[in-house]
Scaffold this motif. Structure first.
Motif, short mmCIF file in Angstrom:
data_model
loop_
_atom_site.label_atom_id
_atom_site.label_comp_id
_atom_site.label_asym_id
_atom_site.label_seq_id
_atom_site.Cartn_x
_atom_site.Cartn_y
_atom_site.Cartn_z
N ILE B 124 0.89 -1.17 0.00
CA ILE B 124 0.00 0.00 0.00
C ILE B 124 0.92 1.21 0.00
N GLY B 125 0.75 2.10 -0.99
CA GLY B 125 1.62 3.26 -1.11
C GLY B 125 2.57 3.08 -2.27
N PRO B 126 3.71 3.76 -2.32
CA PRO B 126 4.17 4.75 -1.34
C PRO B 126 3.37 6.06 -1.44
N ASN B 127 3.80 7.03 -0.59
CA ASN B 127 3.18 8.36 -0.64
C ASN B 127 1.71 8.29 -0.24
N CYS B 128 1.45 7.79 0.97
CA CYS B 128 0.05 7.62 1.38
C CYS B 128 -0.10 7.73 2.89
#
Lengths: 465, 465
Positions: B124-128
């Motif tokens: 899940i992600g990145p940048n989240c």
């Protein structure tokens, strides 16, 4: 008839005053004692004193002059009471009592009307919540105060044919921090109706925006004529309910008004510059913006945000409601680049990204306020981020004071923390909305009103025929 | 890839755990300690112990098995970290760190993707913002908790491409008392995207309704195929932002997604039974109704109110959103006449008038719930009136439990007193709306979904060609 006796009385008689806690006459007396600075005369033949005030058998026994009579006694005796008021020289009355035309007692209402007109008494009601005037202190809203907020002083005046709509809206306006001048629930409109109130609000110095909830009118032509004149210098925002056939039928069992064709209403509103609202919340969304912010000079909107997704949705909303996205001035953006991180998005929406603090907002708002390509500003505040603190309220308030020539609206939503800051902003006179749609729609209403005011004077096509 | 390691891990390693209060690695550790019942392994070469937990230099040093690795370290070292995770046998990872594709570092992101795929790590992600799972206790939302509520347990799962949209919505859902199962902010969607999440939510027993905020997709065809299958047994409510040309441009500078033609999106949603929402608030308006109430058997709505004006406006809203006003059964109304004052309005809207108490509501709601002519009920509660007290909450809860075959929604608005009761009702699983428009629009969405489910199976015209 002059309505000053109703809104600015020096003395008030309360006919039907009562010491019993569950009676309306008790709630009314408490309300007046709390808010009204002038003389209060309770009238009730059973008592000599009520809440430390001398109580009188009849209004004729009152030693001084009485400007306003508030009446809360059973309907059958109201005409006689009105006669006593007339003899005493009373010039205004608010009749809370129900039991007239609205339940089929047309004759009783006609009798009352004759008496009131004979003595030239201006009557609000019967069958109403009456008046709340935040400047004179007249307050006849008898709903328990713990259940119903009173709004702060401000520039919005609201008249409503439905008392319940009025009560809910005042409660909600108080809770949200909206500023109100006058509230009138005029019920059966015995001899004072929406046209008279519109004319009174027109001249009232504390009323900056006029709101109205209407189910019907008995004076359509005069309403249009007066609205057309008033809306040239004070915005009028109106809900006409009963927009559908079934809604119109429901009106018949509610106030018994003739709902009229909604096409005719919409066209009349348009011709006379009345801003149509479809919901009570959007009526106040518009009203507080009209009351607090200047008119824009055009339809070019700048969006400032600390969340990209909200920037996208705000853009959609701006376009959907018929406004344009401003092309931000390149020189301005070049200046901004020196003051902000490289990952800022230097376009419209101006995305200050998730680590924006109050100072970054200050720079960005200074930028768009000074940008000649921008007519109005939607500022999105996502208070959930770690770096955005309460000081942003002060920053926005400063920007709002400094640049008072361009409308600024805020969109902010979330839980308690966000709600607190929203309310702080709202109480400083900065319209703050829960949703992007509400913000953009309200800004569009303001922009269209500016266009109406500046349109070359002409007879609308429909009227030429 | 199986996402159980992400949503139902037995053990979590937090890579980048920190004792410094203003670091994300600190907020994440505090959050996990508060909510996650399984094993937690902080990883940071600088410390031997963090908040009473043993801290490890590297994930390879952890004595036990690690299911999920939460990563909050600078972007350049993330691929190496992922390699260590792979060697350790980690099967799921939530990468909070930004600094990849979204700022132009495409190469770094590709490198990370290769590593993750080699070791079959679902990312899940990145940048989240990552994940909030109210059932397993995984919580990686690092926004300060005083600024951001957590919602209660419930049946709504929400995936979002924008972290900020997610944070605001969760905060607001917590504040309003809405029930949530899972929340996923999936950022750059390295190897897990909206299609994978949709398939996971499909099988997740605690997810009753699926919500999604999307700016674009890289797998349009699969999204439609999966959505079509899922929506036959679980409702999907989606916002596709970038509905306008300018909005689509804003998406390019936000997530860099290809926004795609909104006509194609709308038609894909329609074909696959996805319920379109245009605003985050209406998405949750629909979702909590879908999660808590049964499907109606038709489009005939009864309105119960204690204010006539609101009855009129509710009628307008019901018709405007394409529903019908029910013709209330005459026998039922005759029974009601024995139980209520003569001035009650015995038609639809069923106006119990301003002095209605909780018992009058009980009778009226029993009446319309038993009326064969009624498919769903909008109940308006104006809590500002003197006679309507808190006991109405219990009455409505009883009615809601007793008649679980017909959807019931409440509309109530106003200040603190009204808000309190709204929240109590909402927490009892009874969808409660601020405005009539929101109530009617949501009920219409529910009714249209019922129509979609019961439509004869057929290939839509557009696909036949």
């Amino acid at each position: 008839m002059n309505l000053d006796a109703i809104f600015k009385p020096k003395s008030v008689a309360l006919i039907g005053a009562s010491p019993e806690p569950n009676k309306i006459g008790h709630a009314l007396l408490r309300g007046l004692l709390k808010s009204f600075p002038g003389k209060i005369y309770p009238i009730n033949p059973k008592y000599k004193e009520l809440m430390t005030l001398d109580c009188y058998k009849n209004i004729s026994d009152v030693p001084g002059k009485v400007d306003l009579a508030v009446v809360a006694v059973p309907a059958p005796i109201v005409p006689d009471i009105m006669q006593d008021c007339g003899k005493k020289g009373v010039k205004g009355s608010i009749i809370i009592s129900g039991g007239f035309k609205e339940v089929g007692n047309v004759e009783l209402e006609n009798k009352l009307k004759k008496v009131a007109n004979r003595y030239k008494i201006a009557v609000i009601g019967p069958n109403c919540l009456g008046v709340l005037d935040n400047y004179s202190g007249v307050d006849t809203i008898f709903n328990p105060s713990y259940k119903m907020h009173r709004p702060r002083k401000g520039g919005i005046s609201f008249m409503t044919q439905s008392g319940a709509v009025g009560a809910v809206v005042m409660d909600w306006a108080g809770y949200r921090g909206f500023g109100v001048s006058k509230f009138v629930s005029y019920g059966n409109a015995l001899n004072i109706d929406e046209v008279d109130l519109l004319e009174y609000f027109e001249k009232d110095s504390t009323t900056k925006v006029i709101c109205s909830y209407m189910e019907g009118t008995r004076r359509g032509k005069e309403l249009i004529r007066v609205a057309k004149r008033v809306s040239k210098h004070k915005p009028i925002i109106a809900i006409k309910s009963g927009r559908t056939e079934h809604g119109a039928k429901a009106i018949a069992s509610h106030t018994g008004s003739l709902a009229g064709s909604i096409k005719v209403w919409d066209s009349a509103f348009k011709q006379s510059g009345v801003i149509k609202a479809k919901r009570v919340d959007s009526m106040f969304d518009y009203a507080r913006l009209f009351a607090e912010q200047p008119l824009p000079r055009g339809d070019r909107v700048a969006i400032v945000t600390n969340g990209g997704g909200f920037g996208v949705m705000a853009t959609d909303a701006v376009i959907y409601y018929g406004l344009r996205m401003a092309e931000l001035d390149k020189k301005m953006l070049t200046k901004m680049k020196k003051k902000m991180p490289t990952y800022t998005v230097f376009r419209n929406p101006f995305d200050l990204v998730g680590d924006a603090d109050a100072e970054r907002y200050r720079h960005a708002l200074e930028g768009v306020m000074n940008d000649e390509n921008v007519d109005s500003v939607i500022c999105i505040l996502l208070m959930q981020t770690a770096d955005l603190g309460s000081e942003v309220v002060e920053v926005i308030s400063e920007i709002n004071d400094k640049y008072d020539h361009k409308p600024l609206v805020i969109c902010s939503t979330g839980g308690e923390y966000a709600q607190l800051h929203k309310r702080l902003l709202e109480e400083m006179g900065i319209p703050t909305y829960d949703t992007l749609a509400d913000a953009a729609r309200s800004l569009a209403a303001l922009t269209h009103y500016e266009e109406f005011l500046n349109a070359p004077v002409s007879i609308p096509h429909e009227l030429k025929k």
